[in-house]
Design an enzyme around this catalytic site. Structure first.
Site, mmCIF file in Angstrom:
data_model
loop_
_atom_site.group_PDB
_atom_site.id
_atom_site.type_symbol
_atom_site.label_atom_id
_atom_site.label_comp_id
_atom_site.label_asym_id
_atom_site.label_seq_id
_atom_site.Cartn_x
_atom_site.Cartn_y
_atom_site.Cartn_z
ATOM 1 N N CYS A 1 12.966 3.936 1.175
ATOM 2 C CA CYS A 1 12.983 5.404 0.932
ATOM 3 C C CYS A 1 13.914 6.180 2.000
ATOM 4 C CB CYS A 1 11.754 6.290 0.814
ATOM 5 S SG CYS A 1 10.611 5.939 1.979
ATOM 6 N N ARG B 1 -4.931 0.533 5.225
ATOM 7 C CA ARG B 1 -4.174 0.909 4.052
ATOM 8 C C ARG B 1 -4.439 -0.151 2.745
ATOM 9 N NH1 ARG B 1 -0.042 4.218 4.401
ATOM 10 N NH2 ARG B 1 1.585 2.873 3.079
ATOM 11 N N ASP C 1 9.377 -3.607 -0.364
ATOM 12 C CA ASP C 1 9.477 -2.031 -0.124
ATOM 13 C C ASP C 1 9.088 -1.725 1.029
ATOM 14 O OD1 ASP C 1 9.826 0.581 -1.253
ATOM 15 O OD2 ASP C 1 7.716 0.944 -1.519
ATOM 16 N N ALA D 1 0.822 -1.160 -0.037
ATOM 17 C CA ALA D 1 0.057 0.165 -0.055
ATOM 18 C C ALA D 1 0.844 1.453 -0.009
ATOM 19 C CB ALA D 1 -0.793 0.014 1.249
ATOM 20 N N PRO D 2 0.509 2.459 -0.558
ATOM 21 C CA PRO D 2 -0.776 2.607 -1.282
ATOM 22 C C PRO D 2 -0.914 2.053 -2.635
ATOM 23 C CG PRO D 2 0.481 4.471 -1.503
ATOM 24 C CD PRO D 2 1.033 3.435 -0.687
ATOM 25 N N GLY D 3 0.388 1.397 -3.192
ATOM 26 C CA GLY D 3 0.020 0.639 -4.628
ATOM 27 C C GLY D 3 0.934 1.249 -5.705
ATOM 28 N N GLY D 4 1.879 2.380 -5.446
ATOM 29 C CA GLY D 4 2.740 2.398 -6.517
ATOM 30 C C GLY D 4 3.662 1.494 -7.124
ATOM 31 N N LYS D 5 4.314 0.782 -6.396
ATOM 32 C CA LYS D 5 5.035 -0.260 -7.019
ATOM 33 C C LYS D 5 4.118 -1.401 -7.504
ATOM 34 C CE LYS D 5 8.930 1.184 -4.868
ATOM 35 N NZ LYS D 5 8.234 2.200 -3.929
ATOM 36 N N GLU E 1 -0.748 -6.148 1.879
ATOM 37 C CA GLU E 1 -0.613 -4.933 2.915
ATOM 38 C C GLU E 1 -1.229 -5.473 3.957
ATOM 39 O OE1 GLU E 1 0.937 -2.020 3.296
ATOM 40 O OE2 GLU E 1 -0.019 -1.838 5.130
HETATM 41 N N1 SAM Z 1 5.207 -0.173 -1.920
HETATM 42 C C1 SAM Z 1 4.286 0.873 -1.659
HETATM 43 C C2 SAM Z 1 4.311 1.797 -2.790
HETATM 44 O O1 SAM Z 1 5.119 1.667 -3.922
HETATM 45 O O2 SAM Z 1 3.109 2.393 -2.919
HETATM 46 C C3 SAM Z 1 4.939 1.524 -0.297
HETATM 47 C C4 SAM Z 1 5.025 0.516 0.679
HETATM 48 S S1 SAM Z 1 5.685 1.476 2.247
HETATM 49 C C5 SAM Z 1 7.406 1.945 2.071
HETATM 50 C C6 SAM Z 1 5.734 0.372 3.425
HETATM 51 C C7 SAM Z 1 4.307 -0.561 3.646
HETATM 52 O O3 SAM Z 1 4.586 -1.517 4.805
HETATM 53 C C8 SAM Z 1 3.211 0.200 4.398
HETATM 54 O O4 SAM Z 1 1.904 0.165 3.756
HETATM 55 C C9 SAM Z 1 3.019 -0.243 5.867
HETATM 56 O O5 SAM Z 1 1.824 -0.319 6.209
HETATM 57 C C10 SAM Z 1 3.685 -1.532 5.518
HETATM 58 N N2 SAM Z 1 4.106 -2.225 6.792
HETATM 59 C C11 SAM Z 1 4.426 -1.704 8.040
HETATM 60 N N3 SAM Z 1 4.691 -2.630 8.946
HETATM 61 C C12 SAM Z 1 4.981 -3.815 8.329
HETATM 62 C C13 SAM Z 1 5.122 -4.806 8.866
HETATM 63 N N4 SAM Z 1 5.574 -5.154 10.197
HETATM 64 N N5 SAM Z 1 5.049 -5.904 7.882
HETATM 65 C C14 SAM Z 1 4.760 -5.731 6.607
HETATM 66 N N6 SAM Z 1 4.413 -4.472 6.244
HETATM 67 C C15 SAM Z 1 4.604 -3.720 6.844
#
Ligand code: SAM
Length: 488
Positions: A227, A135, A174, A108-112, A130
């Site tokens: 990031c 999310r 990610d 989430a939110p789904g860019g990749k 996610e």
């Molecule tokens: N890949 C997404 C994109 O390109 O739009 C962005 C992802 S963001 C950097 C990281 C994601 O990891 C968030 O949506 C978050 O909710 C999720 N996250 C947080 N804690 C986590 C956990 N313990 N295990 C797996 N995912 C987790």
């Protein structure tokens, strides 16, 4: 911008004299970029391209995307440019050329995920996950707007994938991180930054990887990204994957002129984007290859979901958004030709590559070659949506889903449609009543030929079927708003 002193110290030791250029860049407004969904939006834009992503463009200003009807039609996704570098990794591991099973673990939110949906071979399977429930719904919205037939959206903890054992050929992680690379975009990440938080992030990244990686096949690829610029969350995690888990770091080839920095880790290179060198935000990406089976496959005792008989479900939300209702306790099953006859003509289906599946009263079009895998995965995973939502059997007949009308597979010849003015298109997207000249019955409204959704015309009244959860909530402007169609 008040940067934490320990952050300043660390990047100074990382970059030396160059650090001032980073600080200067952090005071500049972040570049604005988006990725076109070709198939939904044709032609190139008169804008600077993102050099490392075929469909990526930079805008010269930040418009109000919410007021562009094409944004809601799924014609593009607003995405930070550096993170589109994923495309280079996906191409270089050959994932565009052969059907693979792919997991996007933190999606989430789904860019990749939407980028992967554009890039992967048509016959690939993409599981987009996610863990945070709220999310996951945003992810579903973006996946449905992008539209495809080979994606499954799940809401699971990474360990739920680990227990599957070797399943995926490619995994994208990610990871949640300290977000240093987004300091100028998201000021909250500055306030949340601390050495303690950074350490927690790095531990969490290792835990996520340890839990999920047993589901990657040997010789499969892991794309790990964050990031942040912080070595603890980047290089150190990669080093740990190499030394503790036997992974091999894969060198990526890319044009030096793009400005990405090679980060040497035990003789091979990962890639880092610094905002003073790249036209984008801070980003890190490494491609690793799994060379040996995971040491420990998590042993979680699974409570097997019983496959229930076909009982009509009552758990649903409004009639206009069948595909985004809460998952019901039903199992997927193949829809017989007799049952699908009613809606088959609504899709342009060439060949035999699609299979209709149903869960409860809802029908979806899914890539045929992955239906058995879907049935297996649903024994273990919380699946929210699959493929292309087609519609729902209701008391008075089969009602089409919003996702269907956004799909490139939608057969435009079946339902009457009408183009709306920009004002009416935005009123429609706010779920306000609009007037149409459509005949009685179910019809489609569009803006400049891009379908927005369904209406049901009854005499002079037009019932607005736009999904209420996705409606525009902001007030409409007096002047004509920005649209990608008018970008010059
Ligand atoms: N890949 C997404 C994109 O390109 O739009 C962005 C992802 S963001 C950097 C990281 C994601 O990891 C968030 O949506 C978050 O909710 C999720 N996250 C947080 N804690 C986590 C956990 N313990 N295990 C797996 N995912 C987790």
């Amino acid at each position: 911008m008040n940067l934490p002193s320990q952050f300043v110290q660390r990047v100074t030791s990382q970059l030396g004299a160059e650090v001032d250029a980073l600080f200067d860049a952090l005071h500049e407004p972040p570049p604005v970029s988006l990725r076109i969904h070709t198939g939904k939006f044709e032609g190139s834009l008169p804008l600077d391209s993102v050099p490392w992503a075929n469909d990526g463009y930079y805008l010269n200003h930040r418009p109000v995307f919410t007021l562009d009807p094409l944004f809601h039609a799924g014609c593009y996704y607003v995405q930070e440019a550096s993170s589109m570098f994923l495309e280079q990794a996906v191409r270089q591991v050959g994932a565009t050329e052969q059907p693979l099973k792919v997991l996007d673990l933190c999606a989430a939110p789904g860019g990749k995920t939407t980028h992967l949906m554009s890039l992967l071979h048509r016959e690939s399977l993409l599981v987009s996950n996610e863990v945070i429930r709220s999310r996951a719904w945003i992810l579903v919205e973006n996946v449905i707007k992008k539209s495809g037939t080979n994606t499954i959206v799940t809401n699971n903890d990474p360990i739920d994938f680990g227990v599957l054992g070797a399943t995926f050929d490619l995994m994208v992680v990610d990871a949640p991180c300290s977000g240093e690379g987004l300091f100028r975009k998201n000021r909250d990440s500055i306030n949340e930054w601390s050495p303690e938080n950074l350490n927690l992030c790095s531990q969490r990244q290792r835990r996520i990887l340890t839990d999920a990686l047993p589901s990657l096949k040997v010789e499969g690829y892991l794309i790990y990204s964050t990031c942040t610029f912080n070595p603890e969350e980047n290089e150190e995690v990669v080093r740990w994957l190499i030394t503790e888990h036997g992974y091999e770091l894969v060198d990526l080839e890319f044009d030096e002129a793009w400005g990405f920095t090679e980060v040497n880790i035990m003789g091979s290179a990962a890639c880092q984007a610094f905002p003073h060198r790249v036209r984008g935000e801070g980003f890190f990406l490494a491609v690793l290859r799994k060379m040996q089976p995971s040491k420990a496959v998590p042993q979680v005792k699974l409570v097997e979901k019983k496959r229930r008989p076909k009982k009509r479900s009552r758990a649903r939300c409004g009639s206009c958004e069948p595909e985004i209702a809460k998952p019901v306790q039903h199992s997927f099953e193949k829809v017989t030709r007799r049952k699908s006859k009613e809606f088959e003509p609504w899709l342009n289906m060439e060949g035999e590559w699609l299979q209709f599946v149903a869960r409860g009263d809802r029908a979806y079009a899914f890539t045929k070659s992955h239906v058995e895998q879907l049935l297996l995965l649903e024994e273990r995973l919380k699946i929210i949506t699959v493929g292309l939502p087609v519609g729902e059997w209701k008391k008075h007949g089969f009602v089409a889903a919003h996702g269907l009308v956004l799909s490139e597979l939608f057969n435009e010849e079946v339902f009457p449609s009408q183009n709306l003015t920009v004002k009416d298109a935005l009123r429609y997207l706010r779920r306000e009543p609009i007037e149409t000249s459509l005949p009685d019955g179910v019809g489609v409204v569009a803006y400049e030929g891009h379908r927005l959704g369904w209406v049901k015309q009854i005499g002079s009244r037009s019932n607005n079927w736009y999904p209420s959860e996705w409606r525009i909530r902001m007030p409409l402007p007096e002047v004509e708003p920005w649209s990608i169609l008018r970008e010059e």
